[in-house]
Design a protein around this motif. Structure first.
Motif, PDB file in Angstrom:
ATOM      1  N   GLN B 276     109.190  39.810 123.015  1.00  0.00           N
ATOM      2  CA  GLN B 276     108.886  38.503 123.082  1.00  0.00           C
ATOM      3  C   GLN B 276     107.764  38.197 124.275  1.00  0.00           C
ATOM      4  OE1 GLN B 276     112.829  36.815 122.896  1.00  0.00           O
ATOM      5  NE2 GLN B 276     112.261  35.731 120.832  1.00  0.00           N
ATOM      6  N   GLY B 283     112.073  39.439 113.910  1.00  0.00           N
ATOM      7  CA  GLY B 283     113.032  38.892 112.631  1.00  0.00           C
ATOM      8  C   GLY B 283     112.138  38.555 111.444  1.00  0.00           C
ATOM      9  N   THR B 284     112.340  37.230 110.923  1.00  0.00           N
ATOM     10  CA  THR B 284     111.674  36.836 109.682  1.00  0.00           C
ATOM     11  C   THR B 284     110.389  36.335 109.773  1.00  0.00           C
ATOM     12  OG1 THR B 284     113.084  35.067 109.892  1.00  0.00           O
ATOM     13  CG2 THR B 284     113.809  36.843 108.442  1.00  0.00           C
ATOM     14  N   ALA B 285     110.060  36.095 111.098  1.00  0.00           N
ATOM     15  CA  ALA B 285     108.570  35.188 111.154  1.00  0.00           C
ATOM     16  C   ALA B 285     107.695  36.453 110.752  1.00  0.00           C
ATOM     17  CB  ALA B 285     108.437  35.308 112.708  1.00  0.00           C
ATOM     18  N   GLY B 288     107.129  39.854 112.014  1.00  0.00           N
ATOM     19  CA  GLY B 288     108.330  40.013 112.769  1.00  0.00           C
ATOM     20  C   GLY B 288     108.769  41.250 112.588  1.00  0.00           C
ATOM     21  N   ARG B 304     117.672  33.836 120.116  1.00  0.00           N
ATOM     22  CA  ARG B 304     116.791  33.049 118.813  1.00  0.00           C
ATOM     23  C   ARG B 304     115.359  34.109 118.762  1.00  0.00           C
ATOM     24  NH1 ARG B 304     120.954  30.970 118.910  1.00  0.00           N
ATOM     25  NH2 ARG B 304     121.396  28.755 118.986  1.00  0.00           N
ATOM     26  N   PRO B 305     115.320  34.605 117.520  1.00  0.00           N
ATOM     27  CA  PRO B 305     116.390  34.832 116.536  1.00  0.00           C
ATOM     28  C   PRO B 305     117.740  35.447 116.806  1.00  0.00           C
ATOM     29  CG  PRO B 305     114.822  36.602 116.305  1.00  0.00           C
ATOM     30  CD  PRO B 305     114.395  35.388 117.414  1.00  0.00           C
ATOM     31  N   ARG B 306     118.710  34.935 115.983  1.00  0.00           N
ATOM     32  CA  ARG B 306     120.186  35.394 116.263  1.00  0.00           C
ATOM     33  C   ARG B 306     120.274  36.778 116.011  1.00  0.00           C
ATOM     34  NH1 ARG B 306     120.542  30.137 114.551  1.00  0.00           N
ATOM     35  NH2 ARG B 306     121.918  28.896 115.376  1.00  0.00           N
ATOM     36  N   THR B 308     121.278  40.258 114.667  1.00  0.00           N
ATOM     37  CA  THR B 308     121.743  41.105 113.580  1.00  0.00           C
ATOM     38  C   THR B 308     122.393  42.177 114.255  1.00  0.00           C
ATOM     39  OG1 THR B 308     120.360  40.490 111.787  1.00  0.00           O
ATOM     40  CG2 THR B 308     121.568  42.614 111.630  1.00  0.00           C
ATOM     41  N   ARG B 348     122.282  38.479 110.652  1.00  0.00           N
ATOM     42  CA  ARG B 348     121.768  37.383 111.024  1.00  0.00           C
ATOM     43  C   ARG B 348     120.271  37.138 111.031  1.00  0.00           C
ATOM     44  NH1 ARG B 348     125.559  38.617 115.720  1.00  0.00           N
ATOM     45  NH2 ARG B 348     127.521  37.698 115.019  1.00  0.00           N
ATOM     46  N   ASP B 349     119.468  36.866 111.966  1.00  0.00           N
ATOM     47  CA  ASP B 349     118.169  36.344 111.964  1.00  0.00           C
ATOM     48  C   ASP B 349     117.183  37.598 112.404  1.00  0.00           C
ATOM     49  OD1 ASP B 349     119.127  34.120 110.700  1.00  0.00           O
ATOM     50  OD2 ASP B 349     119.177  33.073 112.611  1.00  0.00           O
ATOM     51  N   SER B 350     117.459  38.553 113.295  1.00  0.00           N
ATOM     52  CA  SER B 350     116.776  39.200 114.064  1.00  0.00           C
ATOM     53  C   SER B 350     116.346  40.502 113.035  1.00  0.00           C
ATOM     54  CB  SER B 350     117.300  39.742 115.168  1.00  0.00           C
ATOM     55  OG  SER B 350     118.289  40.606 115.119  1.00  0.00           O
TER      56      SER B 350
END
Lengths: 351, 351
Positions: B276, B283-285, B288, B304-306, B308, B348-350
């Motif tokens: 970052q 993640g999903t960006a 990402g 953030r992202p959470r 996984t 999760r989101d990562s």
């Protein structure tokens, strides 16, 4: 699932271990000679060839000297027993595991074996009896409450040369390894006050077993605040769950606080995230809430703002091991308090 | 510093502990009676009043039965020895401490005492000899490499009923508690592949003692990727420092990777922050980078992202304790592998 997991067979005796007498017979020497050789007292008493013969016989039979029997011969035991009840051990965290590693290595270098005895917390006398059954040279307890006078006396009478507890408080008759949690709170409080904070929340973890650390930390913040008549210190309950943190963050505007000492870095990180998610600014931002953690975890440096934290500065484990060794060798030393270390603030951006 | 820390006195013998013979004399009974009472075998043999007299005499003299002597009378020992070398114990982390708590409590309920033996890693035979000196009923090793055939044989010959190792690999002659790290890698790899990732980096920690976990995890990712001819798996070295993570993040554009399995949550969090800070999306960006950790730490949910993560699903410690008890009672059970658990992805989101 392997069949052994459902094996209905009842108890059976284990095979009888080989004895030193069997080693003596096989090597054609006396039992005293076997004892000299296997306990490192052969120099000047037993010739090289005989020593080799005894070692080979012991090897072939699988004979191992018994630690307790060896202790009796040597006049002192070789076991240093660390008593940390199973149900509180997780509370000690990574600081404890890295301390333990250094402490074990240092005591091993002095000829001791460290065993960590982790039965569930029991009445002091029952706990002391269980420890005494292992005939330790020293007992160091990390549990709460510390052993009482009767428990310490039982350990001493049954042959434990040194009893040490982790305090405060001190245990009657025992040495105390002192790491005063009050100082952690005073350091955190003084730091926040020096940065102009005056309304300070102090987290009290809801998790069991932590009150003995949290209560003196709260008292330490209060003692730092005593020098500032306009300062307010308020305890705040928090469980280590996202739900509990969200509740506290939602209630924050009504609390009228400008800073928080969050018990440790994990509670601090949890609360910081909840405060951010609830729209609050942190640290040096305008109206930012000041946050201080404790333990100086690596992860605290990865947050934004970076987490300010209180770090324990422990004396080297070699010095603690040397102290334990000295107390074992001088069992009549009057009980005293020995400083384990102190606390210092690592100032970053959160508070 | 208290004066005891500089006490120059040499070694002195500790006081001789009271014996069961002294208890018998004081209570006016035979040594056999003392033994029955203090080892829980008095029912139907010794009257209530005599039992009370023996207990009072033992209490007054500070007599505690010796664990090893009691073991011999009972036909089996009461010590379950957990061997975890001091220098690798920190690598086990919080999963280990919480497992340990449950395991100790369960074994205590079955009448055993768990001792954690943490000498520095030694040659297998020397380590086994040190463990055998405590006359344990069972030895469970968590170290690497596992004991060899000679070390297992020495333990068995000296009276240890059950030898268990943590594997793979299996140790010849010993039972294996199986937690296959290969499965952790396969689960992480399959998850990333199912989300469309095809160029997967796998972190190999630079910290010592972790290769035995990291290597099979890498192999597990590779075996998941084998089903996708267009998938690439590439090992990446990373130390648990901000500097090392910044270096890897700076080199990232040249690596041509779209995802990373980061060994565990700590390495994942460290790398996420560095990526970052270097301007990469996660993640999903759009564009990402997919990141998967392991261990399911609470803190991973706060990012953030959470994060996984891959979580170990261990069987309840009561079942492992019951298995150890059964193997102690049936020392001739043929060595077998016993599954400790498996791994599952917490998405999760990562990544």
């Amino acid at each position: 699932m392997p069949s052994s997991m459902t094996d209905p067979a009842g108890p059976r005796a284990t095979p009888t271990p080989p004895t030193s007498a069997a080693v003596a017979r096989r090597a054609g020497v006396s039992r005293a000679t076997v004892s000299y050789v296997l306990n490192g007292q052969a120099a000047g008493r037993v010739g090289e060839r005989t020593q080799a013969k005894v070692r080979a016989a012991a090897e072939e039979l699988g004979y191992v000297p018994h630690a307790a029997a060896r202790s009796l011969r040597a006049g002192r035991g070789s076991i240093v027993l660390l008593a940390a009840p199973a149900d509180t051990a997780p509370a000690f965290g990574s600081l404890f595991t890295s301390f333990l590693a250094g402490f074990q290595t240092a005591l091993h270098g002095l000829g001791y074996t460290v065993v960590l005895h982790g039965a569930p917390a029991a009445a002091p006398l029952a706990a002391a009896r269980a420890w005494a059954e292992l005939r330790p040279a020293a007992v160091l307890t990390l549990d709460a409450p510390p052993p009482d006078a009767a428990a310490v006396a039982l350990l001493r009478r049954s042959g434990t040369a040194a009893v040490l507890t982790h305090g405060p408080p001190a245990a009657p008759g025992a040495h105390t390894l002192l790491l005063d949690q009050h100082e952690a709170g005073r350091a955190a409080g003084a730091h926040l006050l020096a940065r102009g904070r005056r309304r300070i929340g102090v987290i009290r973890p809801a998790e069991p077993g932590l009150a003995r650390f949290a209560d003196p930390r709260l008292a330490g913040v209060r003692s730092a605040a005593a020098a500032h008549p306009d300062a307010v210190v308020r305890p705040l309950d928090l469980a280590l769950t996202e739900h509990s943190a969200a509740q506290l963050a939602a209630a924050w505007p009504d609390l009228g606080l400008d800073a928080v000492f969050a018990y440790n870095d994990e509670y601090a990180m949890l609360l910081m995230r909840a405060l951010q998610d609830a729209g609050h600014a942190l640290g040096t931002a305008p109206d930012g809430i000041g946050v201080v953690g404790a333990d100086d975890l690596l992860l605290g440096r990865l947050l934004r703002p970076r987490l300010t934290t209180v770090r324990a500065e422990i004396i080297p484990p070699e010095r603690i091991a040397a102290l334990v060794d000295r107390l074992i060798r001088t069992p009549d030393t009057a009980p005293a308090a020995h400083r384990l270390g102190t606390f210092a603030v690592v100032a970053r951006d959160s508070g």
